[in-house]
Design an enzyme around this catalytic site. Sequence first.
Site, mmCIF file in Angstrom:
data_model
loop_
_atom_site.group_PDB
_atom_site.id
_atom_site.type_symbol
_atom_site.label_atom_id
_atom_site.label_comp_id
_atom_site.label_asym_id
_atom_site.label_seq_id
_atom_site.Cartn_x
_atom_site.Cartn_y
_atom_site.Cartn_z
ATOM 1 N N GLY A 172 0.805 -1.207 0.000
ATOM 2 C CA GLY A 172 0.000 0.000 0.000
ATOM 3 C C GLY A 172 0.839 1.259 0.000
ATOM 4 O O GLY A 172 2.030 1.246 -0.339
ATOM 5 N N GLY A 193 2.099 3.045 2.414
ATOM 6 C CA GLY A 193 3.287 2.993 3.266
ATOM 7 C C GLY A 193 4.422 2.242 2.614
ATOM 8 O O GLY A 193 5.588 2.653 2.683
ATOM 9 N N THR A 195 -4.145 -3.074 -1.317
ATOM 10 C CA THR A 195 -4.821 -2.788 -0.059
ATOM 11 C C THR A 195 -6.299 -3.063 -0.235
ATOM 12 O O THR A 195 -6.889 -2.634 -1.225
ATOM 13 C CB THR A 195 -4.634 -1.327 0.408
ATOM 14 O OG1 THR A 195 -5.552 -1.040 1.471
ATOM 15 C CG2 THR A 195 -4.871 -0.344 -0.720
ATOM 16 N N VAL A 196 -6.896 -3.780 0.710
ATOM 17 C CA VAL A 196 -8.338 -4.003 0.618
ATOM 18 C C VAL A 196 -9.100 -2.705 0.839
ATOM 19 O O VAL A 196 -10.261 -2.588 0.447
ATOM 20 C CB VAL A 196 -8.828 -5.068 1.628
ATOM 21 C CG1 VAL A 196 -8.371 -6.450 1.232
ATOM 22 C CG2 VAL A 196 -8.407 -4.735 3.041
ATOM 23 N N ASP A 197 -8.472 -1.715 1.471
ATOM 24 C CA ASP A 197 -9.163 -0.453 1.743
ATOM 25 C C ASP A 197 -9.387 0.383 0.485
ATOM 26 O O ASP A 197 -10.138 1.356 0.515
ATOM 27 C CB ASP A 197 -8.373 0.380 2.755
ATOM 28 C CG ASP A 197 -8.446 -0.195 4.162
ATOM 29 O OD1 ASP A 197 -9.242 -1.125 4.376
ATOM 30 O OD2 ASP A 197 -7.709 0.287 5.042
ATOM 31 N N GLY A 232 -11.422 -0.560 7.105
ATOM 32 C CA GLY A 232 -11.446 0.761 6.476
ATOM 33 C C GLY A 232 -10.926 1.783 7.458
ATOM 34 O O GLY A 232 -11.675 2.492 8.112
ATOM 35 N N ARG A 233 -9.598 1.826 7.575
ATOM 36 C CA ARG A 233 -8.968 2.668 8.591
ATOM 37 C C ARG A 233 -9.211 4.160 8.328
ATOM 38 O O ARG A 233 -9.624 4.908 9.207
ATOM 39 C CB ARG A 233 -7.463 2.379 8.619
ATOM 40 C CG ARG A 233 -6.707 3.098 9.719
ATOM 41 C CD ARG A 233 -5.210 2.936 9.503
ATOM 42 N NE ARG A 233 -4.811 1.549 9.450
ATOM 43 C CZ ARG A 233 -4.478 0.821 10.515
ATOM 44 N NH1 ARG A 233 -4.503 1.381 11.705
ATOM 45 N NH2 ARG A 233 -4.113 -0.422 10.385
ATOM 46 N N GLU A 281 -14.094 0.670 10.249
ATOM 47 C CA GLU A 281 -13.349 0.701 11.513
ATOM 48 C C GLU A 281 -12.855 2.098 11.868
ATOM 49 O O GLU A 281 -12.675 2.426 13.036
ATOM 50 C CB GLU A 281 -12.160 -0.264 11.454
ATOM 51 C CG GLU A 281 -11.136 0.071 10.387
ATOM 52 C CD GLU A 281 -9.965 -0.895 10.370
ATOM 53 O OE1 GLU A 281 -9.503 -1.271 11.460
ATOM 54 O OE2 GLU A 281 -9.531 -1.266 9.267
ATOM 55 N N TYR A 301 -10.599 -9.510 10.003
ATOM 56 C CA TYR A 301 -9.610 -9.996 9.044
ATOM 57 C C TYR A 301 -10.138 -11.112 8.148
ATOM 58 O O TYR A 301 -9.461 -11.495 7.185
ATOM 59 C CB TYR A 301 -8.363 -10.463 9.800
ATOM 60 C CG TYR A 301 -7.732 -9.364 10.609
ATOM 61 C CD1 TYR A 301 -7.138 -8.273 9.978
ATOM 62 C CD2 TYR A 301 -7.766 -9.381 11.993
ATOM 63 C CE1 TYR A 301 -6.579 -7.241 10.711
ATOM 64 C CE2 TYR A 301 -7.211 -8.359 12.743
ATOM 65 C CZ TYR A 301 -6.612 -7.286 12.093
ATOM 66 O OH TYR A 301 -6.070 -6.269 12.817
#
Length: 444
Positions: A179, A181, A208-210, A254-255, A309, A361
Amino acid sequence: MRNNKDAIPDLALTPEDTAVTTLGEPACDSPKHVGTFVPDDAAVLVGITRGSVSCAGSTPVFFEDAGPRQKIFFSPHKTKVAIVTCGGICPGINDVIRSIVMEAHHQYGAAATLGIRYGLRGFIPACRHDVLEFSPDNVPEIHQFGGTVLGSSRGPQPVDEIVDAMERLGIGFCIFIGGVGTMRAALAIQTEIASRNLAIGIVCIPKTVDNDIHFVSRTFGFLTAAEQATESIACAHVEALGAPYGIGLVKLMGRQSGFIAAEASMGLKHVNMVLVPEEPFSLTGPGGVLDVLEKRLRSRGHAVIVAAEGAGQHLIPRTGRFDPSGNPVLGDFCGLFAREIKRHFKEQKLPITLKSIDPSYIVRAVPANTADAVYCGFLGRLAVHAGMAGKTGIMIGSVNDHYVHVPLSLVTRERKHIDINSEYWQAVLDSTGQPRFAAQTDQP
């Protein structure tokens, strides 16, 4: 309103921003004998709407087309390709790895394809992780499994030690799967490589799943995760229907971006409210979430709520802590939300039944579905084409339904978020029937 589909951020881009760095003049003939080649001057317009291309005095900006080049930089039979997976797991990583290995071996005849174990830690001698050597014989079935056969890890590692390891291993180019990062780390590594004047390429594949990476219409694994999330939503709906004034609350990943919550909710029409990090909302008071929920329960007798989340972080104190990747550790909004639901309806003397479901997860640990598996195949092959051509410091992106080379310096500027004034978010509101909640922006 703008549509989130093509993931073009509000950035003032110039042709210099999208220029791709190469390791040198490509002088080798490609060994690929099947298909067509892509010339270096082939490009895709970054913006396709009237507002993005018709500004007076502006210069149209293009991304370089991805694809195989007729002339390549590396001599394949002398070139080692490395693969490293970083950050959290995601459906489809093994599909990408398999695609890279098959393309490097069958189409280019690469000297070796190496797998770096457990993320960037695998480059560090003190961590003592063995390097794997891939071949078509040991990857044919890996796409059937979730996660990554290489393992992964978070956290920074010394850039100079990573580049030292690349030199020792004789790597021609390294493909990073991760991702934002990870791409920041890859950009730092490329900068160190350039400072040493080394001919080592860095190519990234967005993971990334997000779905929070710019210049990517969707990240691989996102559709699989959203599809998996609908199973939990269906269960929450059954639970909500099974009791008077039943409430099903589902917490999804979903941060900082609520794409999984939004997509899964539109995919399964049982959801009545979606809470995402991008939209600050009030829990209490007129027009707040609890007020809207009460009206829903009194009129329909049940409700299903999906919360990302990272939603509601403006309502709880910051933890002040960070994970090894530098991401802030989130507070437990869903725990607070559940307590507030029970408190509110006790005061209103409404006998609710609340069932909270946290698939967490589970949504990212499954194998890729067909759509994501096909997508992963493209990304893996295109990364090998870019690496062999000597492209470096780039991500394989997807803009306006075309695969392109995106410089890492652009990708790492910021994350992609849901535009709550977009057609996409309006579609979520239309699907759920929820109103625009009263806003609250003050952090406790």
